[in-house]
Design an enzyme around this catalytic site. Structure first.
Site, PDB file in Angstrom:
ATOM      1  N   LYS A 114      96.370  25.485  76.226  1.00 51.39           N
ATOM      2  CA  LYS A 114      95.394  26.945  76.380  1.00 51.39           C
ATOM      3  C   LYS A 114      94.383  26.983  75.232  1.00 51.39           C
ATOM      4  O   LYS A 114      93.423  27.371  75.361  1.00 51.39           O
ATOM      5  CB  LYS A 114      96.504  28.026  76.246  1.00 51.39           C
ATOM      6  CG  LYS A 114      97.355  28.268  77.243  1.00 51.39           C
ATOM      7  CD  LYS A 114      97.577  29.821  77.428  1.00 51.39           C
ATOM      8  CE  LYS A 114      98.503  30.131  78.813  1.00 51.39           C
ATOM      9  NZ  LYS A 114      99.226  31.322  78.668  1.00 51.39           N
ATOM     10  N   LYS A 200      99.117  23.065  91.773  1.00 49.52           N
ATOM     11  CA  LYS A 200      99.862  24.327  92.142  1.00 49.52           C
ATOM     12  C   LYS A 200      99.123  25.389  92.589  1.00 49.52           C
ATOM     13  O   LYS A 200      98.094  25.549  92.292  1.00 49.52           O
ATOM     14  CB  LYS A 200     100.465  24.811  90.539  1.00 49.52           C
ATOM     15  CG  LYS A 200     101.851  24.366  90.412  1.00 49.52           C
ATOM     16  CD  LYS A 200     102.399  24.698  89.003  1.00 49.52           C
ATOM     17  CE  LYS A 200     102.953  26.091  88.603  1.00 49.52           C
ATOM     18  NZ  LYS A 200     103.424  26.440  87.605  1.00 49.52           N
ATOM     19  N   LYS A 203      96.541  31.973  90.861  1.00 46.74           N
ATOM     20  CA  LYS A 203      95.768  32.974  91.208  1.00 46.74           C
ATOM     21  C   LYS A 203      94.192  32.791  90.421  1.00 46.74           C
ATOM     22  O   LYS A 203      93.268  33.445  90.961  1.00 46.74           O
ATOM     23  CB  LYS A 203      96.258  34.057  90.537  1.00 46.74           C
ATOM     24  CG  LYS A 203      96.380  34.226  89.037  1.00 46.74           C
ATOM     25  CD  LYS A 203      95.533  35.404  88.517  1.00 46.74           C
ATOM     26  CE  LYS A 203      95.082  34.948  86.945  1.00 46.74           C
ATOM     27  NZ  LYS A 203      94.238  35.705  86.385  1.00 46.74           N
TER      28      LYS A 203
END
Ligand code: TRP
Length: 342
Positions: A114, A200, A203
């Site tokens: 991240k 995957k 969203k």
């Protein structure tokens, strides 16, 4: 058993979240031995570890709470809450910051992913994120924590923190924290993008056609399934035949998960079918599964008071359960709390 798990309020739940985690949470409520308890929470405090928009955080939190209830998390049987209403999570995190080692946190792959190239510019919260996650489960004496593969390392860290704290500040006979076990539900399906079987379902995928949202209406669901990427070959009757065909495998996996079946069983039934026949069958099953969920979701979303009440009630129960452990931690560390303890 005390089951504790959290999910970040990212907004817009999709089929991947449902079949990967939420449905298993809902089922766990039914399958636990008597005297067990499930605590499920929205990890809203974790959201500030990345740049965020306050208005969006608020609406995503409410939306996610409604979605969890719509998916079958029963606020009468499980304790459903958001972290921000249970200050013991954040308080315990501070106490655990004294026990967690920088070296342990440096090994966390999620932080590396991240923070990317801009590690110096990442928030301190992103670095200490796993300590809050440890507090989340330890403050409730979790015995079992359902987590996906990507969160196993964080749970391992929670165990390390608990073990070191118990060792340094408590005794073996009277540990302050329970060491939680991870549980990966055997049927947690890995659902991939409808546009690319190697990614995957997410969203954050720019294409809405890549995912089935729990709020999609039946027409949208059908359209997305029919437009899903596939290949020209018919379905094989055995799993080997799906080798190198990730999109086909994904659709069969979704079908199997929705019908509580297995990839092998679905292929035994549908082998030889082309996608012209299989896709409408899959669409049908999807629409039927999602119909009651999206109806409940839409209703609840319009009832802000009901959502607030559910979260408030869950938070009250969670605080009750968290306080004794937090107090034991303060006490073990030698803090004076003014109530005569130690
Ligand atoms: N970090 C988890 C995720 O992104 C969410 C989470 C926060 C969590 N606290 C937790 C999961 C405690 C399990 C237990 O998926």
């Amino acid at each position: 058993m005390r089951v504790v798990s959290g999910i970040q309020p990212t907004g817009n739940l999709h089929l991947g979240n449902y079949l990967g985690a939420i449905r298993n949470w809902a089922r766990m409520q039914d399958e636990l031995p008597d005297g067990s308890e499930c605590l499920f929470f929205l990890a809203d405090l974790h959201a500030i570890s990345m740049p965020h928009d306050p208005a969006q955080l608020r609406s995503a939190t409410l939306e996610m709470a409604a979605a969890l209830v719509a998916c079958g998390i029963d606020p009468d049987r499980s304790i459903l809450f958001n972290q921000a209403q249970v200050p013991q999570h954040a308080e315990l995190q501070w106490l655990l910051n004294g026990t967690a080692r920088i070296g342990w946190l440096n090994r966390m792959t999620q932080f590396k992913d991240k923070s990317g190239k801009n590690r110096e510019g990442a928030s301190a919260a992103l670095f200490t994120y796993p300590v809050l996650q440890a507090a989340d489960v330890l403050v409730h004496q979790a015995t079992h924590v359902p987590v996906g593969e990507d969160q196993k390392q964080h749970l391992e860290l929670a165990r390390d923190i608990a073990a070191k704290f118990n060792h340094d500040f408590a005794s073996e006979e009277e540990p302050v924290f329970t060491l939680p076990e991870p549980i990966s539900p055997p049927d947690a399906a890995r659902i991939m993008s409808l546009r690319d079987g190697s990614k995957k379902m997410s969203k954050s995928d720019p294409s809405d056609m890549s995912r089935i949202n729990l709020s999609d209406d039946p027409d949208e669901v059908m359209k997305k399934v029919k437009k899903a990427k596939t290949d020209p070959e018919p379905l094989p009757s055995e799993r080997d035949g799906l080798e190198g065909r990730p999109e086909a495998l994904n659709l069969v996996t979704i079908y199997a998960a929705l019908t509580d079946s297995s990839v092998d069983a679905v292929l035994a039934d549908h082998g030889g079918e082309g996608f012209g026949a299989f896709k409408p069958a899959l669409g049908e099953v999807l629409v039927e599964t999602l119909r009651p969920i999206s109806a409940r979701f839409t209703d609840l979303l319009q009832d802000r008071e009901a959502i607030d009440a559910i979260l408030a009630r869950g938070a009250a129960k969670a605080r009750e359960r968290a306080v004794p452990t937090l107090e034991a931690a303060y006490s073990a560390l030698g803090f004076v709390r003014g109530d005569g303890t130690r």
